[in-house]
Design an enzyme around this catalytic site. Sequence first.
Site, short mmCIF file in Angstrom:
data_model
loop_
_atom_site.label_atom_id
_atom_site.label_comp_id
_atom_site.label_asym_id
_atom_site.label_seq_id
_atom_site.Cartn_x
_atom_site.Cartn_y
_atom_site.Cartn_z
CG HIS B 518 -2.61 8.84 5.40
ND1 HIS B 518 -3.74 9.54 5.77
CD2 HIS B 518 -2.65 8.61 4.08
CE1 HIS B 518 -4.25 9.64 4.51
NE2 HIS B 518 -3.74 9.00 3.54
C1 LIG Z 1 -4.80 4.08 -1.82
C2 LIG Z 1 -4.09 5.44 -0.96
C3 LIG Z 1 -4.69 6.41 -1.24
C4 LIG Z 1 -3.92 7.63 -0.66
N1 LIG Z 1 -4.56 8.86 -0.68
C5 LIG Z 1 -3.79 9.97 -0.39
C6 LIG Z 1 -4.73 11.15 -0.34
O1 LIG Z 1 -5.76 11.40 -0.98
N2 LIG Z 1 -3.87 12.18 0.15
C7 LIG Z 1 -2.58 12.07 0.34
O2 LIG Z 1 -2.03 13.14 1.11
N3 LIG Z 1 -1.82 11.00 0.35
C8 LIG Z 1 -2.51 9.82 -0.05
N4 LIG Z 1 -1.77 8.67 -0.02
C9 LIG Z 1 -0.47 8.47 0.42
C10 LIG Z 1 0.43 8.98 -0.90
O3 LIG Z 1 0.17 7.91 -1.70
C11 LIG Z 1 2.10 8.92 -0.23
O4 LIG Z 1 2.01 9.76 0.71
C12 LIG Z 1 2.94 8.94 -1.28
O5 LIG Z 1 2.81 8.26 -2.58
C13 LIG Z 1 4.36 8.95 -0.78
O6 LIG Z 1 5.24 8.92 -1.52
P1 LIG Z 1 6.79 8.55 -1.41
O7 LIG Z 1 7.78 8.83 -2.27
O8 LIG Z 1 7.26 8.52 0.03
O9 LIG Z 1 6.44 6.84 -1.50
P2 LIG Z 1 5.94 6.11 -2.94
O10 LIG Z 1 5.12 7.17 -3.65
O11 LIG Z 1 4.92 5.01 -2.66
O12 LIG Z 1 7.06 5.66 -3.39
C14 LIG Z 1 7.92 4.78 -3.09
C15 LIG Z 1 8.63 3.84 -4.14
O13 LIG Z 1 9.94 3.01 -3.68
C16 LIG Z 1 9.67 1.80 -4.16
N5 LIG Z 1 10.43 0.85 -3.05
C17 LIG Z 1 10.49 0.50 -1.76
N6 LIG Z 1 10.95 -0.05 -1.27
C18 LIG Z 1 12.02 -0.06 -2.43
C19 LIG Z 1 13.28 -0.78 -2.09
N7 LIG Z 1 13.90 -1.47 -1.13
N8 LIG Z 1 14.33 -0.68 -3.50
C20 LIG Z 1 13.72 -0.07 -4.45
N9 LIG Z 1 12.72 0.65 -4.44
C21 LIG Z 1 11.97 0.53 -3.50
C22 LIG Z 1 8.21 1.63 -3.93
O14 LIG Z 1 7.99 0.37 -4.70
C23 LIG Z 1 7.75 2.71 -4.69
O15 LIG Z 1 7.39 2.75 -5.99
C24 LIG Z 1 -2.60 7.43 -0.28
C25 LIG Z 1 -1.97 6.17 -0.40
C26 LIG Z 1 -2.75 5.17 -0.98
C27 LIG Z 1 -2.03 3.78 -0.88
#
Ligand SMILES: Cc1cc2nc3c(=O)[nH]c(=O)nc-3n(C[C@H](O)[C@H](O)[C@H](O)COP(=O)(O)OP(=O)(O)OC[C@H]3O[C@@H](n4cnc5c(N)ncnc54)[C@H](O)[C@@H]3O)c2cc1C
Lengths: 230, 589
Positions: B518
């Site tokens: 987080h």
């Molecule tokens: C173990 C774990 C448990 C969690 N449990 C919870 C929970 O219970 N409740 C909750 O609210 N949240 C939880 N989270 C957090 C939640 O997963 C994230 O808040 C959410 O996935 C964020 O969405 P996002 O789109 O910002 O990032 P993500 O879903 O991570 O997607 C980002 C993507 O961008 C890609 N990327 C990064 N840099 C680049 C680049 N330079 N070029 C191309 N691609 C790139 C990455 O590979 C990834 O696929 C948890 C996270 C983890 C790791």
Amino acid sequence: MTPKFLQSSRRGFLGGTAAAAALTTLAVPARAQVEVVPLDRYQPDYLTAGEWAFVMAACARIIPSDGDGPGAIEARVPVFIDRQLAGDFGAAADLYMEGPFNPGSDAYLGTQTPLTPARIYRDGIAAVDQWCTDNLGSPLAELEPEDQDTVLRALSSGDLNLGDELREFWALLVQNTKEGYFADPRYGGNHGMQSWIYIGFPGARANYLEWIGRNEAYPLGPVDIAGERA
Amino acid sequence: MARTDPKRDVVIVGLGWTGSILGIELAQEGLDILALERGEDRSTVPDFRYPQVIDELKYGIRFGFMQKPRNSTITLRRTLDEEAQPMRRLGSFLPGDGVGGAGIHWNGQTWRPMENEYRLRSYVEETFGAEIIPEDMTIQDWGVTAEELEPFYDRFEYMAGISGQAGNIKGEILEGGNPFEAPRSRDYPLPPLPQTTDALMFEQAAKAMGYHPFPRPAANASAAYTNEYGMQLGPCNFCGFCERYGCINYSKASPQTCILDALKRYPNFAYRVNSEVLRVDLANDRKTATGVTYWDEEAQEEVTQPADLVILAAYSLHNVHLMLLSGIGEPYNPQTGEGVTGKNYAYQMNGGTTLFFKDVEFNPFAAAGSSGISIDDFAINQIDFAAEGFIGGSYITAGQSNGQPIRGIALPSGVPSWGAEWKKGIGDWYGHSMSIGSHGSNLAYRDCFLDLDPTYKDRHGRPLMRMTFNWKPNDIRMTQFMRSKIEPIAQSMNPDSWKSSYKGDGARYDIRPYQTTHNVGGAIMGTDPNASALNRYLQAWGQHNVFVMGAGAFPQNIQYNPTGAVGALAYWAAEAIRKDYLPNPRPLV
Ligand SMILES: Cc1cc2nc3c(=O)[nH]c(=O)nc-3n(C[C@H](O)[C@H](O)[C@H](O)COP(=O)(O)OP(=O)(O)OC[C@H]3O[C@@H](n4cnc5c(N)ncnc54)[C@H](O)[C@@H]3O)c2cc1C
Ligand code: SF4
């Protein structure tokens, strides 16, 4: 203490204990075990003979064989460790390994050693065995169990002064020993799923909806990823 | 070698939760969209198939689905005068990598922040007076309200099929829900999950003490469900391998289960994997982006990808890194307090008490990621900050989420960590402990921020991002307050023994043990271009065709897991782009 409201709330998923026992006996007896090489004839992929003896001895003290439950030796943990060190884990394949390295940094900043895990074992084992030979007359594997425990305790508290680059050796050894004890048998340890049987972990069954909220021991033994039951 | 590809209408950086939401919402506009994902392609079959994925060593311990520090990492220092060191191995947080991002291996605990969290500075000043805000605390308002975001929480929760029990529908307080939550327009799409024994015991104890227990909202489906995109979820079977694993069962809401197959049917949408974006390219006047440059792993070459609209959806930390590398927003300067990019990085302040019961069979392996019973009686909107001497709050929960043995078996105090006594301890205590945890806010401070590291580089030769972060007395007082509330609940449950773990005076941040993924702030939203990196629509102040998703937008951390708010903000921004921006591209504020 079992809270009262749970004592009276056992739901009848299987119609009581008799049925649960019946289901347990339904479990097919473990398929013929694949022939395993006895540990004293195992040919390590990474460890040298001396290192293998060290890992055998250290694992046997970290999770001893006496008392209830398997020890690290019965679980074939040394095989697991050897295979991990021979593979990606040992080679630090996933880790950031660019310099500069400051291995003496505050431990809270995370590992900063330039050495791969495989190298930490190699150098760490050599250093501990040297210390044992200098101070107690023989390498760790040849000491009495009590002396081995004394050495490992000193290693764990940093008293052997192995230097910053090897600071993580003990933590790795304990962590990898527990990994080999509990990981799926496909990795060479947890032989016969004995550690899972011991603590009551059903392994890869991964389907428990009917067991939610029941204060009742789960009756089925473990299954591994290969589909073996124990 | 380098090549330039034909221009697209939209390029999306990262195909995790937010990239997938923006992808499908903008695909519905008929735009020509390319999503670039740095990691592998991933689908339920074959990647999360039973039994291959039920492998604690590979995924739970060696982080098979997560980012590899060799390819991407940060450096850390706790204070301005410490020398930052690289995070060589994952520990404290586990960013995703590959299609679905961290959205495949989250637990699914899906919350809405409290109303006052969106306007924290105003709330504190109005209610308690500006003088209670410590001098180095840089909290800000979000620039949006709970009321404005409500329809977008609703969208996200109905897309993801959240299982829960409403506590406040349009002002009417409902028995069994969270009575302190902000009003919602309707109930959750699915009823709550069944509860494990530890949660039932906590529920009873909390009720007896006059608190208001309710089921934790879960992105683990309690029943079959079909969402607005026609994607289907099946009921969660409490497999015990949720967090850190892809779901074997099409039950955990993820980009794969809720969006991607529907999105891939749009002929105007395409995605490329193994394509890491290196920077956003800006026009000469720096007032717009012209597209992005990425590394094509397969072709082993840099690719210039022109686009009219750039969506950063690469996870909070990577979005900020790309902004710093590309010159989007003035980098934050902790000495002067000026600059915006990297400002107000914050984390999560959690603690917990573990209770041991010889005679209770908890069956800890029988678990879902997000079942559990919570109370919000000590939420951020329930506490008198002036009287208690801190700003913040926590929700408190019991609800086991896995019983995987390598990840840890709780043992009573005094049991050593190896040797015969340890072996006896795991035999005696596996399956006989539970915990009550607090999950709390972490506020923003002048010297907690993100910038570029002067020393360490990644495999492309780009500077790593440097994190400067430490725990602060305000948040330590907050977590100690939670301890003083949780321990009496624990004692009232008559365990054989119990032990507590909460940050105490002088606690410093330790990057080694897992805490939460987080990571928030660094690309914060707000109303003032001199104090925030993004406007209230997540649009970069300086480059109107760059929108930045994710928890980087939070000006300080909420007391909840972030993804409910991250999802709502993504839908909020998507609507602003669709209704307001596309017809007339310009700064929306
Ligand atoms: C173990 C774990 C448990 C969690 N449990 C919870 C929970 O219970 N409740 C909750 O609210 N949240 C939880 N989270 C957090 C939640 O997963 C994230 O808040 C959410 O996935 C964020 O969405 P996002 O789109 O910002 O990032 P993500 O879903 O991570 O997607 C980002 C993507 O961008 C890609 N990327 C990064 N840099 C680049 C680049 N330079 N070029 C191309 N691609 C790139 C990455 O590979 C990834 O696929 C948890 C996270 C983890 C790791
Ligand atoms: S606990 Fe439920 S939602 Fe989570 S991975 Fe298992 S089946 Fe899927």
